[in-house]
Design a protein around this motif. Structure first.
Motif, PDB file in Angstrom:
ATOM      1  N   UNK A 106       0.795  -1.094   0.170  1.00  0.00           N
ATOM      2  CA  UNK A 106      -0.153  -0.069   0.127  1.00  0.00           C
ATOM      3  C   UNK A 106       0.859   1.239  -0.077  1.00  0.00           C
ATOM      4  N   UNK A 107       2.064   1.230   0.831  1.00  0.00           N
ATOM      5  CA  UNK A 107       2.879   2.262   0.913  1.00  0.00           C
ATOM      6  C   UNK A 107       3.404   2.569  -0.591  1.00  0.00           C
ATOM      7  N   UNK A 108       4.271   1.281  -1.172  1.00  0.00           N
ATOM      8  CA  UNK A 108       4.581   1.381  -2.449  1.00  0.00           C
ATOM      9  C   UNK A 108       3.673   1.922  -3.566  1.00  0.00           C
ATOM     10  N   UNK A 109       2.405   1.555  -3.603  1.00  0.00           N
ATOM     11  CA  UNK A 109       1.372   2.063  -4.296  1.00  0.00           C
ATOM     12  C   UNK A 109       1.010   3.561  -4.319  1.00  0.00           C
ATOM     13  N   UNK A 110       1.270   4.112  -3.110  1.00  0.00           N
ATOM     14  CA  UNK A 110       1.298   5.477  -2.974  1.00  0.00           C
ATOM     15  C   UNK A 110       2.352   6.235  -3.466  1.00  0.00           C
ATOM     16  N   UNK A 111       3.490   5.551  -3.314  1.00  0.00           N
ATOM     17  CA  UNK A 111       4.981   6.407  -3.742  1.00  0.00           C
ATOM     18  C   UNK A 111       4.930   6.120  -5.188  1.00  0.00           C
ATOM     19  N   UNK A 112       4.877   4.910  -5.797  1.00  0.00           N
ATOM     20  CA  UNK A 112       5.056   4.742  -7.199  1.00  0.00           C
ATOM     21  C   UNK A 112       4.020   3.985  -7.664  1.00  0.00           C
ATOM     22  N   UNK A 113       2.619   4.669  -7.933  1.00  0.00           N
ATOM     23  CA  UNK A 113       1.380   3.821  -8.443  1.00  0.00           C
ATOM     24  C   UNK A 113       1.468   3.402  -9.997  1.00  0.00           C
ATOM     25  N   UNK A 114       1.255   1.957  -9.718  1.00  0.00           N
ATOM     26  CA  UNK A 114       1.122   1.266 -11.170  1.00  0.00           C
ATOM     27  C   UNK A 114       0.172   0.094 -10.956  1.00  0.00           C
ATOM     28  N   UNK A 115      -0.253  -0.260 -12.234  1.00  0.00           N
ATOM     29  CA  UNK A 115      -1.061  -1.388 -11.947  1.00  0.00           C
ATOM     30  C   UNK A 115      -0.650  -2.619 -11.778  1.00  0.00           C
ATOM     31  N   UNK A 116       0.756  -2.836 -11.949  1.00  0.00           N
ATOM     32  CA  UNK A 116       1.375  -4.153 -11.400  1.00  0.00           C
ATOM     33  C   UNK A 116       1.617  -3.906  -9.927  1.00  0.00           C
ATOM     34  N   UNK A 117       2.024  -2.991  -9.370  1.00  0.00           N
ATOM     35  CA  UNK A 117       1.958  -3.018  -8.224  1.00  0.00           C
ATOM     36  C   UNK A 117       0.526  -3.179  -7.218  1.00  0.00           C
ATOM     37  N   UNK A 118      -0.488  -2.505  -7.781  1.00  0.00           N
ATOM     38  CA  UNK A 118      -1.708  -2.931  -7.373  1.00  0.00           C
ATOM     39  C   UNK A 118      -2.248  -4.598  -7.465  1.00  0.00           C
ATOM     40  N   UNK A 119      -1.747  -5.107  -8.456  1.00  0.00           N
ATOM     41  CA  UNK A 119      -1.871  -6.652  -8.653  1.00  0.00           C
ATOM     42  C   UNK A 119      -0.990  -7.369  -7.687  1.00  0.00           C
ATOM     43  N   UNK A 120       0.049  -6.852  -7.363  1.00  0.00           N
ATOM     44  CA  UNK A 120       0.860  -7.546  -6.200  1.00  0.00           C
ATOM     45  C   UNK A 120       0.482  -7.289  -4.861  1.00  0.00           C
ATOM     46  N   UNK A 121      -0.278  -6.119  -4.656  1.00  0.00           N
ATOM     47  CA  UNK A 121      -0.816  -5.743  -3.489  1.00  0.00           C
ATOM     48  C   UNK A 121      -2.197  -6.743  -3.205  1.00  0.00           C
ATOM     49  N   UNK A 122      -2.881  -6.816  -4.267  1.00  0.00           N
ATOM     50  CA  UNK A 122      -3.981  -7.720  -4.476  1.00  0.00           C
ATOM     51  C   UNK A 122      -3.619  -8.951  -3.731  1.00  0.00           C
ATOM     52  N   UNK A 123      -2.459  -9.405  -4.348  1.00  0.00           N
ATOM     53  CA  UNK A 123      -1.929 -11.003  -3.921  1.00  0.00           C
ATOM     54  C   UNK A 123      -1.841 -11.031  -2.568  1.00  0.00           C
ATOM     55  N   UNK A 124      -1.061 -10.027  -1.993  1.00  0.00           N
ATOM     56  CA  UNK A 124      -0.852  -9.907  -0.654  1.00  0.00           C
ATOM     57  C   UNK A 124      -1.993  -9.679   0.323  1.00  0.00           C
ATOM     58  N   UNK A 125      -3.054  -8.917  -0.120  1.00  0.00           N
ATOM     59  CA  UNK A 125      -4.278  -8.968   0.541  1.00  0.00           C
ATOM     60  C   UNK A 125      -4.897 -10.354   0.632  1.00  0.00           C
ATOM     61  N   UNK A 126      -4.952 -11.029  -0.299  1.00  0.00           N
ATOM     62  CA  UNK A 126      -5.643 -12.279  -0.467  1.00  0.00           C
ATOM     63  C   UNK A 126      -5.210 -13.284   0.501  1.00  0.00           C
ATOM     64  N   UNK A 127      -3.747 -12.985   0.804  1.00  0.00           N
ATOM     65  CA  UNK A 127      -3.080 -14.025   1.806  1.00  0.00           C
ATOM     66  C   UNK A 127      -3.409 -13.247   3.208  1.00  0.00           C
ATOM     67  N   UNK A 128      -3.455 -12.080   3.429  1.00  0.00           N
ATOM     68  CA  UNK A 128      -3.736 -11.554   4.522  1.00  0.00           C
ATOM     69  C   UNK A 128      -5.207 -11.565   5.014  1.00  0.00           C
ATOM     70  N   UNK A 129      -6.161 -11.663   4.193  1.00  0.00           N
ATOM     71  CA  UNK A 129      -7.389 -11.293   4.441  1.00  0.00           C
ATOM     72  C   UNK A 129      -8.352 -12.168   3.790  1.00  0.00           C
TER      73      UNK A 129
END
Length: 403
Positions: free
Chosen positions: A310-333
């Motif tokens: 989430x911090x990375x998406x705010x600092x350097x937004x990109x669709x690929x970062x959002x996709x990776x964030x979604x993977x992390x969210x799937x594992x966390x939540x």
């Protein structure tokens, strides 16, 4: 494997990356003609370098400026294999590959041209592979490379690692290119091999050299840390058949703990030299450190990884970062929390042909029990990738999901 080194060595002589690339190609053609009959030499790299450099010297001899050029390079044919000695100041470095990166990242070129040219010259990627990596037409990449080489030649850009403000101005592009070269070695976009270790090794070496050259730059240390962590997994990322092994299935006893320790040291330096919030490479290194510190996949701190993304998406937004964030969210939540994030990305034009988007979506659907939909997503991902090993893995996942 030797192509970038040959280009870099010849560029020091002819001072023109376009001509240097042509001479390097000529040396490769000569090898194809001579080696079948004469046998492969004991040191193929030295043979290619000597052949290309001798042709470069012949080219210089034919020019009116030969005397001046020969004085600058300070040698003749008898010393063609050894790089010429050049005076180095306390803030300079004698590394042809690094010089090539900084030259290709000159500000007279656009950011897109800098990246494409360096990946072509240093990474040895084809225009098709570069186009695939950036999700743009192949013709666009070809035009960028041709124009970039012409611009460097007409503007007489020096073959050097610049100092002071000039170095800082090019640093961002240099870091991006080193990272992209490493990624191409870490997961090849095309071909029969999942890994291209030589690219990873060159990128990692350049990152280490750069961190020694610029010890007060936090993002330099951040990139070095990221590559150390990523490289530590190399031995576990392929199976006996050379196919890819997913992170969840890797034997972590095969992870290189020495490289992990180097990554921790570099990340500590990145944090210590940062004046404010961590930069994108330091954040990615922190994510990689979370994986490296988990001795079992089940021990991974996914909530922290999701926060870092989430911090990375705010600092350097990109669709690929959002996709990776979604993977992390799937594992966390859980996958249900992540699926809407992934679905939102299906409308992003840049990801329409990106194979990892349907791959991630297929994984989430499989975990939710929606097997038929998951199989279709894995099959679509397999149709989009140009890497044979990755395609085999995705098709196996599709078959397993449909069983």
């Amino acid at each position: 494997m030797e192509f970038p080194r040959v280009i870099a060595g010849v560029t020091r002589i002819v001072r023109d990356v376009g001509i240097a690339e042509e001479l390097a190609q000529d040396a490769l053609v000569a090898a194809l003609e001579q080696w079948p009959g004469d046998g492969v030499p004991d040191n193929p790299g030295a043979w290619l370098m000597a052949t290309a450099r001798n042709r470069a010297i012949d080219l210089v001899r034919r020019k009116e400026t030969y005397a001046r050029k020969l004085a600058e390079i300070g040698r003749d044919r008898s010393t063609a294999i050894a790089p010429p000695e050049e005076p180095a100041g306390p803030d300079d470095i004698d590394d042809d590959l690094l010089r090539l990166v900084f030259t290709a990242c000159h500000p007279v070129l656009s950011a897109e041209a800098r990246t494409a040219l360096t990946l072509r010259l240093l990474g040895g990627l084809t225009t098709a592979e570069i186009a695939r990596a950036f999700l743009v037409p192949e013709a666009t990449v070809a035009q960028r490379i041709v124009r970039a080489k012409r611009t460097l030649a007409t503007r007489n850009v020096a073959f050097e690692v610049p100092g002071g403000p000039d170095r800082e101005a090019r640093l961002g592009s240099v870091l991006d290119v080193i990272y992209l070269i490493f990624n191409e070695g870490y997961a090849a976009t095309a071909g029969d091999d999942w890994l291209r270790p030589a690219l990873c090794e060159d990128a990692l070496r350049l990152a280490r050299v750069l961190s020694g050259l610029m010890p007060k730059e936090p993002e330099v240390h951040g990139l070095a840390a990221l590559l150390e962590f990523q490289a530590s997994r190399a031995a576990a990322r392929t199976g006996p058949d050379g196919g890819p092994v997913l992170l969840s299935d890797q034997d972590r006893t095969r992870w290189n703990r020495m490289l992990i320790a180097r990554g921790v040291t570099a990340l500590t330096l990145a944090d210590a030299t940062a004046a404010g919030a961590p930069g994108p490479y330091a954040l990615q290194a922190a994510i990689a450190a979370c994986h490296a510190s988990a001795y079992r996949y089940e021990e991974t701190d996914w909530p922290r990884i999701a926060t870092l993304y989430a911090l990375l998406a705010a600092r350097a937004p990109s669709p690929v970062v959002e996709l990776n964030r979604a993977v992390a969210v799937s594992m966390a939540e859980g996958p249900a929390a992540a699926l809407p994030l992934v679905d939102a990305l299906t409308e992003v034009p840049a990801l329409r042909e990106y194979h990892l988007l349907p791959s991630v979506r297929g994984d989430l659907l499989a975990r939710l029990g929606r097997t038929e939909e998951a199989r279709a997503e894995f099959e679509r991902a397999a149709s989009l990738t140009r890497n044979a090993r990755e395609r085999e893995l995705l098709l196996r996942r599709a078959a397993g999901t449909g069983a």
